[in-house]
Design an enzyme around this catalytic site. Structure first.
Site, short mmCIF file in Angstrom:
data_model
loop_
_atom_site.label_atom_id
_atom_site.label_comp_id
_atom_site.label_asym_id
_atom_site.label_seq_id
_atom_site.Cartn_x
_atom_site.Cartn_y
_atom_site.Cartn_z
N ASP A 38 0.82 -1.22 0.00
CA ASP A 38 0.00 0.00 0.00
C ASP A 38 0.86 1.27 0.00
O ASP A 38 0.34 2.37 0.12
CB ASP A 38 -0.95 0.00 1.20
CG ASP A 38 -0.21 -0.15 2.52
OD1 ASP A 38 1.05 -0.09 2.51
OD2 ASP A 38 -0.87 -0.33 3.56
N GLU A 40 3.00 2.34 2.26
CA GLU A 40 3.36 2.93 3.55
C GLU A 40 4.87 2.81 3.80
O GLU A 40 5.51 1.87 3.34
CB GLU A 40 2.59 2.24 4.68
CG GLU A 40 1.14 2.67 4.71
CD GLU A 40 0.34 2.03 5.84
OE1 GLU A 40 0.89 1.17 6.55
OE2 GLU A 40 -0.83 2.39 5.99
N ARG A 95 6.07 27.11 3.36
CA ARG A 95 5.55 28.32 2.70
C ARG A 95 4.14 28.70 3.15
O ARG A 95 3.73 29.84 2.99
CB ARG A 95 5.61 28.15 1.17
CG ARG A 95 7.04 28.28 0.68
CD ARG A 95 7.13 28.22 -0.82
NE ARG A 95 7.08 26.85 -1.32
CZ ARG A 95 7.22 26.51 -2.60
NH1 ARG A 95 7.39 27.43 -3.50
NH2 ARG A 95 7.19 25.24 -2.96
N ASP A 165 13.99 38.14 -8.10
CA ASP A 165 12.92 38.95 -7.49
C ASP A 165 13.47 39.59 -6.21
O ASP A 165 14.60 39.32 -5.79
CB ASP A 165 11.66 38.11 -7.20
CG ASP A 165 11.93 36.90 -6.33
OD1 ASP A 165 12.90 36.94 -5.53
OD2 ASP A 165 11.18 35.91 -6.43
N LYS A 188 9.86 41.16 -9.65
CA LYS A 188 8.95 40.17 -10.24
C LYS A 188 7.52 40.41 -9.78
O LYS A 188 7.27 40.76 -8.64
CB LYS A 188 9.42 38.79 -9.79
CG LYS A 188 8.52 37.63 -10.11
CD LYS A 188 9.16 36.31 -9.68
CE LYS A 188 8.65 35.81 -8.33
NZ LYS A 188 9.21 34.52 -7.91
N SER A 218 10.75 25.90 -8.29
CA SER A 218 9.61 24.99 -8.20
C SER A 218 9.18 24.62 -9.63
O SER A 218 9.67 23.67 -10.20
CB SER A 218 8.50 25.67 -7.40
OG SER A 218 7.37 24.86 -7.34
N THR A 222 9.87 31.35 -12.66
CA THR A 222 10.67 32.54 -12.29
C THR A 222 11.99 32.55 -13.06
O THR A 222 12.38 33.56 -13.64
CB THR A 222 10.93 32.52 -10.76
OG1 THR A 222 9.68 32.53 -10.09
CG2 THR A 222 11.78 33.71 -10.32
C1 R5P Z 1 9.49 32.92 -4.32
O1 R5P Z 1 9.52 33.95 -3.65
C2 R5P Z 1 10.65 32.01 -4.32
O2 R5P Z 1 11.80 32.67 -3.90
C3 R5P Z 1 10.90 31.42 -5.70
O3 R5P Z 1 11.21 32.47 -6.59
C4 R5P Z 1 9.72 30.65 -6.21
O4 R5P Z 1 9.30 29.70 -5.28
C5 R5P Z 1 10.07 29.95 -7.51
O5 R5P Z 1 8.94 29.31 -7.99
P1 R5P Z 1 8.82 28.92 -9.51
O6 R5P Z 1 10.02 28.09 -9.87
O7 R5P Z 1 7.54 28.11 -9.59
O8 R5P Z 1 8.72 30.18 -10.31
#
Ligand code: R5P
Length: 288
Positions: A38, A40, A95, A165, A188, A218, A222
């Site tokens: 499963d 786990e 976050r 940013d 940004k 992520s 960005t």
């Molecule tokens: C946001 O303030 C973080 O510092 C990163 O810029 C953000 O998490 C990046 O996310 P993604 O790759 O989805 O643009």
């Protein structure tokens, strides 16, 4: 002292143990070949930790790794460890650091509460909102991974650092001081979880090798936007560098225009090229 690594952090745990010149206790993660049907998690310590100060290294991403962290902490306590330091290199759920809407969970706080059941203190890295650590039920400290990245970027002969940013300016500043490389930044605006745009700005990057430095990559949105801007302004080479490489959804596609992508071993991926073991080892040495 002994080090135990969760399955998300085996190589980092090995590095931390080596840096500290202490033993690492192996863990069995599967009772049956292929694991539980499963899905786990299962953990079993394969060495003694009785009476020891144990350093447990485990990132809390993806979700199953959170369960593993709690199982390991419980097993280490039951096995008689005298002190337990949780090293959570990437603190998943960090976050969601406040209640944005009525009825929401403050996920970062919920995580801390559960870590505190078995652990005496917490070390983490590039935590989203470091001031929140002061409200955690156990002593918690944010360790910087930027020196490790800065050393790498210096050896990769980067000419300019770019914060994509305003939030990343503090990272670019710190890396700039370590590597003695100048930095600049973009402003940004986030449109949605996948889309961002940047305010127009002239950057002195023509013919230069530039590293975009962020805490997290992520979806790569960005970085993709900043890369486009740098290439438009004549940058010769663009390197994307981050502490935590989550690389979700279409991140790899978004990062294709970059000449190189660099992440640390807080989250293991094919882009992991830098170890933050020395940074965690010195933070552990500095514990009271
Ligand atoms: C946001 O303030 C973080 O510092 C990163 O810029 C953000 O998490 C990046 O996310 P993604 O790759 O989805 O643009």
């Amino acid at each position: 002292m002994k080090v135990v690594g969760g399955s998300a952090c085996l190589s980092l745990a090995k590095g931390v143990a080596q840096e500290l010149a202490v033993a690492r206790v192996d863990v069995a993660f599967e009772r049956h070949p292929g694991g539980f049907p499963d899905g786990e998690r299962y953990v079993r310590l394969l060495g003694s930790v009785a009476g020891e100060h144990v350093v447990l290294v485990q990132t809390t991403h993806p979700d199953s790794m959170i369960v593993e962290l709690f199982l390991l902490a419980d097993a280490i306590r039951d096995a008689g460890a005298q002190r337990l330091t949780a090293v959570v290199p990437y603190f998943g759920y960090g976050r969601q650091d406040k209640r944005f809407l009525d009825g929401e969970a403050v996920s970062a706080k919920a995580m801390a509460k559960h870590i505190a059941i078995d652990c005496d203190e917490l070390l983490t890295m590039a935590f989203h909102n470091p001031s929140l650590l002061r409200t955690f039920p156990i002593p918690a400290r944010d360790v910087s991974g930027i020196p490790a990245l800065a050393r790498y970027l210096k050896s990769a002969k980067v000419d300019v650092l770019l914060a994509p940013d305003e939030n990343a300016i503090r990272f670019a500043k710190e890396a700039s001081a370590v590597a003695r490389i100048p930095y600049d930044f973009l402003v940004k605006e986030r449109i949605d979880s996948y889309t961002v745009k940047v305010e127009p700005k002239v950057l002195r990057v023509k013919g230069k090798s530039v590293a975009i430095l962020d805490d997290v990559i992520s979806t790569g949105g960005t970085i993709a936007t900043a890369t486009k801007e740098l290439q438009k302004q004549g940058a010769r080479r663009v390197v994307a560098a981050c502490v935590h490489g989550l690389f979700v959804d279409k991140a790899e596609e978004n990062l294709k225009p970059c000449d190189d992508v660099i992440a640390t071993d807080t989250i293991q991926s094919k882009f992991t090229k830098v170890s933050v073991a020395p940074e965690f080892a010195s933070a552990i040495r500095a514990l009271d």
